[in-house]
Motif scaffolding. Structure first.
Motif, PDB file in Angstrom:
ATOM      1  N   ALA A  49     -51.980  10.839 -26.978  1.00  0.00           N
ATOM      2  CA  ALA A  49     -52.924  11.183 -28.048  1.00  0.00           C
ATOM      3  C   ALA A  49     -52.419  10.721 -29.408  1.00  0.00           C
ATOM      4  O   ALA A  49     -53.181  10.161 -30.204  1.00  0.00           O
ATOM      5  N   ARG A  50     -51.151  10.936 -29.703  1.00  0.00           N
ATOM      6  CA  ARG A  50     -50.630  10.577 -31.019  1.00  0.00           C
ATOM      7  C   ARG A  50     -50.618   9.065 -31.242  1.00  0.00           C
ATOM      8  O   ARG A  50     -51.053   8.594 -32.306  1.00  0.00           O
ATOM      9  N   PRO A  51     -50.138   8.255 -30.289  1.00  0.00           N
ATOM     10  CA  PRO A  51     -50.266   6.804 -30.500  1.00  0.00           C
ATOM     11  C   PRO A  51     -51.709   6.344 -30.656  1.00  0.00           C
ATOM     12  O   PRO A  51     -51.996   5.466 -31.474  1.00  0.00           O
ATOM     13  N   ALA A 157     -43.352  16.492 -34.983  1.00  0.00           N
ATOM     14  CA  ALA A 157     -43.589  15.977 -33.634  1.00  0.00           C
ATOM     15  C   ALA A 157     -44.180  14.575 -33.695  1.00  0.00           C
ATOM     16  O   ALA A 157     -43.826  13.694 -32.919  1.00  0.00           O
ATOM     17  N   LEU A 158     -45.105  14.378 -34.627  1.00  0.00           N
ATOM     18  CA  LEU A 158     -45.656  13.045 -34.824  1.00  0.00           C
ATOM     19  C   LEU A 158     -44.605  12.112 -35.406  1.00  0.00           C
ATOM     20  O   LEU A 158     -44.478  10.958 -34.989  1.00  0.00           O
ATOM     21  N   GLY A 159     -43.845  12.617 -36.357  1.00  0.00           N
ATOM     22  CA  GLY A 159     -42.825  11.780 -36.969  1.00  0.00           C
ATOM     23  C   GLY A 159     -41.708  11.434 -36.007  1.00  0.00           C
ATOM     24  O   GLY A 159     -41.060  10.399 -36.149  1.00  0.00           O
ATOM     25  N   GLY A 160     -41.463  12.306 -35.016  1.00  0.00           N
ATOM     26  CA  GLY A 160     -40.419  12.016 -34.061  1.00  0.00           C
ATOM     27  C   GLY A 160     -40.741  10.832 -33.185  1.00  0.00           C
ATOM     28  O   GLY A 160     -39.844  10.187 -32.657  1.00  0.00           O
ATOM     29  N   LEU A 330     -53.209  20.318 -34.378  1.00  0.00           N
ATOM     30  CA  LEU A 330     -52.676  19.497 -33.284  1.00  0.00           C
ATOM     31  C   LEU A 330     -51.798  18.353 -33.776  1.00  0.00           C
ATOM     32  O   LEU A 330     -50.752  18.068 -33.177  1.00  0.00           O
ATOM     33  N   PHE A 331     -52.201  17.698 -34.872  1.00  0.00           N
ATOM     34  CA  PHE A 331     -51.538  16.457 -35.267  1.00  0.00           C
ATOM     35  C   PHE A 331     -51.049  16.457 -36.707  1.00  0.00           C
ATOM     36  O   PHE A 331     -50.659  15.406 -37.215  1.00  0.00           O
ATOM     37  N   GLY A 332     -51.107  17.586 -37.407  1.00  0.00           N
ATOM     38  CA  GLY A 332     -50.558  17.646 -38.739  1.00  0.00           C
ATOM     39  C   GLY A 332     -51.414  16.920 -39.770  1.00  0.00           C
ATOM     40  O   GLY A 332     -52.637  16.843 -39.663  1.00  0.00           O
ATOM     41  N   ILE A 333     -50.739  16.352 -40.780  1.00  0.00           N
ATOM     42  CA  ILE A 333     -51.430  15.714 -41.893  1.00  0.00           C
ATOM     43  C   ILE A 333     -52.277  14.538 -41.430  1.00  0.00           C
ATOM     44  O   ILE A 333     -53.413  14.354 -41.892  1.00  0.00           O
ATOM     45  N   LEU A 334     -51.754  13.726 -40.512  1.00  0.00           N
ATOM     46  CA  LEU A 334     -52.497  12.563 -40.040  1.00  0.00           C
ATOM     47  C   LEU A 334     -53.797  12.975 -39.363  1.00  0.00           C
ATOM     48  O   LEU A 334     -54.852  12.370 -39.595  1.00  0.00           O
ATOM     49  N   GLY A 335     -53.747  14.003 -38.544  1.00  0.00           N
ATOM     50  CA  GLY A 335     -54.963  14.480 -37.891  1.00  0.00           C
ATOM     51  C   GLY A 335     -55.960  15.037 -38.876  1.00  0.00           C
ATOM     52  O   GLY A 335     -57.180  14.863 -38.711  1.00  0.00           O
ATOM     53  N   LEU A 336     -55.468  15.699 -39.921  1.00  0.00           N
ATOM     54  CA  LEU A 336     -56.360  16.252 -40.934  1.00  0.00           C
ATOM     55  C   LEU A 336     -57.097  15.139 -41.677  1.00  0.00           C
ATOM     56  O   LEU A 336     -58.301  15.237 -41.941  1.00  0.00           O
ATOM     57  N   PHE A 337     -56.401  14.060 -42.003  1.00  0.00           N
ATOM     58  CA  PHE A 337     -57.019  12.959 -42.729  1.00  0.00           C
ATOM     59  C   PHE A 337     -58.016  12.189 -41.871  1.00  0.00           C
ATOM     60  O   PHE A 337     -59.002  11.665 -42.390  1.00  0.00           O
TER      61      PHE A 337
END
Length: 370
Positions: A49-51, A157-160, A330-337
């Motif tokens: 999901a993150r990629p 988690a995304l940054g990792g 679920l995905f932090g700042i990136l998901g919010l944007f």
């Protein structure tokens, strides 16, 4: 003789341990396989999901570049690659100017900003306790700290996986490649589909691209409008009402414009910061900043956004807010944007699916009638 051998062969297959003759058992095994497939699909979706979100962010960035290149194409008859280069140079120049302006003009204001916010929050708690509310600042700070640690955990988690700067760099690089020649990647995806479905895919992709470009154009226009109007009202118009210029007007204007990229939540955060800074200069200034906040948001919400919404996807505010909260958790700042663009693409896909079903039904009725 051959028929007899075939019968014996069939009987042997019927008694094979790998063959299930009972229809009830076959039904249960089929159900179990379906559940295994569903669980596996969900696990795979969570794992990638993150990629995939990073790739979608690159598509959003590419749509913004593509929109600028298309606008330049109306006045400049040059190759697309040159128009994309002009857009990129202009973007880099704007952020360089913004960084220089922020570093040379509002750096001191930015350093004082956290202290002012903390002092105003303390005064707000003191006023609430004076009114009889049992509020302890230390407890609230603990709650906010827990929430912040939870959000930072998700963000890490995304940054990792890719790293913060690496994620942004990856989004920019992929977005530039796609913006230079979007048809190349569109054809590549179409070739992986059955031949009879490619025409529908091209129509869906074209509609998604148009919707994304208009959505991002409206977002950028709204950001610019809110930033300019906020600065004018706080720094230039305030003396006309007998109120001195609001402190940190430039910084508040920049924050308001940047946070406008995130609908609903961005406006709430920027408004809270504006009001807190306003009350640091007195009650009259605080009331004035409240009026400025409502004026800017109403102007953007009732004039700018409706003009854009007529030409792009119209999303329900409650649905957008709920999706933002889910994507943020679920995905932090990136998901919010990226929540708003992703929701818009889902809506376009569902609309196209409904159109395809209607077209199929119409074709079936026409065949039956013939």
């Amino acid at each position: 003789m051959a028929d007899k051998l075939q019968e014996i062969h069939d009987q042997d297959l019927g008694t094979s341990p790998s063959r299930i003759n009972d229809p009830r058992i076959r039904h249960e095994v089929s159900r179990a396989m379906v559940w295994v497939a569903v669980v596996g699909t969900v696990a795979l979706a969570v794992w990638i999901a993150r990629p995939l979100l990073v790739i979608f962010g690159a598509m959003v960035f590419a749509s913004m570049i593509d929109g600028g290149a298309r606008l330049l194409g109306r006045v400049l008859g040059i190759a697309r690659a040159w128009r994309v280069a002009i857009v990129l140079v202009a973007t880099v120049g704007f952020f360089a100017w913004l960084g220089y302006f922020a570093g040379s003009t509002i750096s001191q204001e930015a350093a004082q900003f956290p202290a002012i916010i903390e002092r105003q929050v303390g005064e707000l708690f003191a006023w609430a306790r004076a009114q009889g509310f049992q509020i302890e600042q230390s407890q609230l700070q603990n709650y906010l700290g827990n929430i912040g640690s939870g959000i930072s955990t998700v963000t890490r988690a995304l940054g990792g996986i890719l790293g913060g700067l690496a994620t942004v760099l990856l989004i920019v690089v992929i977005g530039i490649y796609v913006a230079v020649d979007p048809q190349l990647y569109e054809r590549g995806v179409a070739w992986m589909l059955p031949r009879e479905k490619r025409s529908r895919f091209y129509v869906t992709a074209a509609r998604m691209g148009q919707t994304m470009r208009r959505l991002m154009a409206g977002r950028l226009l709204g950001m610019a409008v809110e930033a300019v109007f906020t600065y004018v009202m706080l720094a230039l118009a305030a003396p006309l009402f007998g109120i001195g210029p609001v402190p940190m007007a430039a910084l508040l204007a920049i924050l308001t414009g940047l946070l406008a990229f995130v609908p609903n939540l961005g406006a709430i955060i920027s408004g809270a910061l504006m009001v807190l800074v306003g009350f640091s200069g007195g009650v009259e200034m605080g009331i004035y900043t409240i009026a400025v906040y409502f004026f800017v948001q109403n102007f953007d919400g009732y004039i700018v956004i409706p003009m854009i919404a007529k030409k792009t996807v119209d999303l329900a505010p409650a649905l957008v807010l709920a999706f933002q909260l889910i994507m943020g958790i679920l995905f932090g700042i990136l998901g919010l944007f990226l929540a708003d663009p992703l929701l818009a693409m889902i809506k376009v896909a569902l609309e196209r699916r409904a159109e395809q079903v209607n077209e199929s039904q119409i074709e079936e009725v026409a065949k039956n009638g013939a």
